[in-house]
Design a protein around this motif. Sequence first.
Motif, mmCIF file in Angstrom:
data_model
loop_
_atom_site.group_PDB
_atom_site.id
_atom_site.type_symbol
_atom_site.label_atom_id
_atom_site.label_comp_id
_atom_site.label_asym_id
_atom_site.label_seq_id
_atom_site.Cartn_x
_atom_site.Cartn_y
_atom_site.Cartn_z
ATOM 1 N N MET A 1 0.829 -1.190 0.000
ATOM 2 C CA MET A 1 0.000 0.000 0.000
ATOM 3 C C MET A 1 0.872 1.252 0.000
ATOM 4 S SD MET A 1 -3.049 1.168 0.124
ATOM 5 C CE MET A 1 -3.925 2.609 0.572
ATOM 6 N N LYS A 2 1.903 1.262 0.821
ATOM 7 C CA LYS A 2 2.774 2.426 0.916
ATOM 8 C C LYS A 2 3.522 2.665 -0.397
ATOM 9 C CE LYS A 2 6.427 4.398 3.724
ATOM 10 N NZ LYS A 2 7.352 4.204 4.829
ATOM 11 N N GLU A 3 3.974 1.592 -1.026
ATOM 12 C CA GLU A 3 4.697 1.730 -2.286
ATOM 13 C C GLU A 3 3.798 2.289 -3.379
ATOM 14 O OE1 GLU A 3 4.621 -1.274 -0.631
ATOM 15 O OE2 GLU A 3 6.584 -1.081 0.327
ATOM 16 N N TRP A 4 2.519 1.858 -3.393
ATOM 17 C CA TRP A 4 1.551 2.347 -4.373
ATOM 18 C C TRP A 4 1.325 3.839 -4.199
ATOM 19 C CZ3 TRP A 4 -3.265 4.610 -3.837
ATOM 20 C CH2 TRP A 4 -3.999 4.737 -5.005
ATOM 21 N N LEU A 5 1.204 4.285 -2.965
ATOM 22 C CA LEU A 5 0.988 5.701 -2.686
ATOM 23 C C LEU A 5 2.190 6.529 -3.122
ATOM 24 C CD1 LEU A 5 -0.810 7.867 -1.432
ATOM 25 C CD2 LEU A 5 0.283 7.373 0.757
ATOM 26 N N ILE A 6 3.377 6.068 -2.825
ATOM 27 C CA ILE A 6 4.593 6.780 -3.223
ATOM 28 C C ILE A 6 4.709 6.836 -4.741
ATOM 29 C CG2 ILE A 6 7.124 6.672 -3.196
ATOM 30 C CD1 ILE A 6 6.879 5.589 -0.320
ATOM 31 N N ALA A 7 4.423 5.739 -5.406
ATOM 32 C CA ALA A 7 4.490 5.705 -6.871
ATOM 33 C C ALA A 7 3.472 6.653 -7.486
ATOM 34 C CB ALA A 7 4.265 4.284 -7.371
ATOM 35 N N THR A 8 2.277 6.715 -6.924
ATOM 36 C CA THR A 8 1.232 7.613 -7.430
ATOM 37 C C THR A 8 1.637 9.072 -7.247
ATOM 38 O OG1 THR A 8 -0.442 5.960 -6.915
ATOM 39 C CG2 THR A 8 -1.201 8.215 -7.258
ATOM 40 N N LEU A 9 2.164 9.408 -6.082
ATOM 41 C CA LEU A 9 2.599 10.790 -5.828
ATOM 42 C C LEU A 9 3.756 11.200 -6.741
ATOM 43 C CD1 LEU A 9 2.380 10.965 -1.937
ATOM 44 C CD2 LEU A 9 0.903 12.084 -3.602
ATOM 45 N N LEU A 10 4.697 10.307 -6.933
ATOM 46 C CA LEU A 10 5.822 10.614 -7.820
ATOM 47 C C LEU A 10 5.368 10.762 -9.269
ATOM 48 C CD1 LEU A 10 8.668 8.392 -6.347
ATOM 49 C CD2 LEU A 10 8.435 10.875 -6.228
#
Length: 87
Positions: A1-10
Amino acid sequence: MKEWLIATLLSGLAIFAPIQASVFAVGALIFADLIIGVLAARKRGESITSAGLRRTITKMFAYESALILGFVVEKYLARSEEHTSEL
């Protein structure tokens, strides 16, 4: 979940990178307008109210949204019309 959020923000940051300077410039000008307005109100002896500060937040939202919307329209919608006119 955290990786998905970081990827979306980037990804979002990468999409809007070309207008980053414009977004910051508009934000800085709105902040300068706020400071000048507060100083002018103090000079006239008027009180600083939350309604006045709310107008600054509304102004920032409207101006930044217009800037981002214009960029998205130009980048993704206007270019698609260029390609269809070539057909």
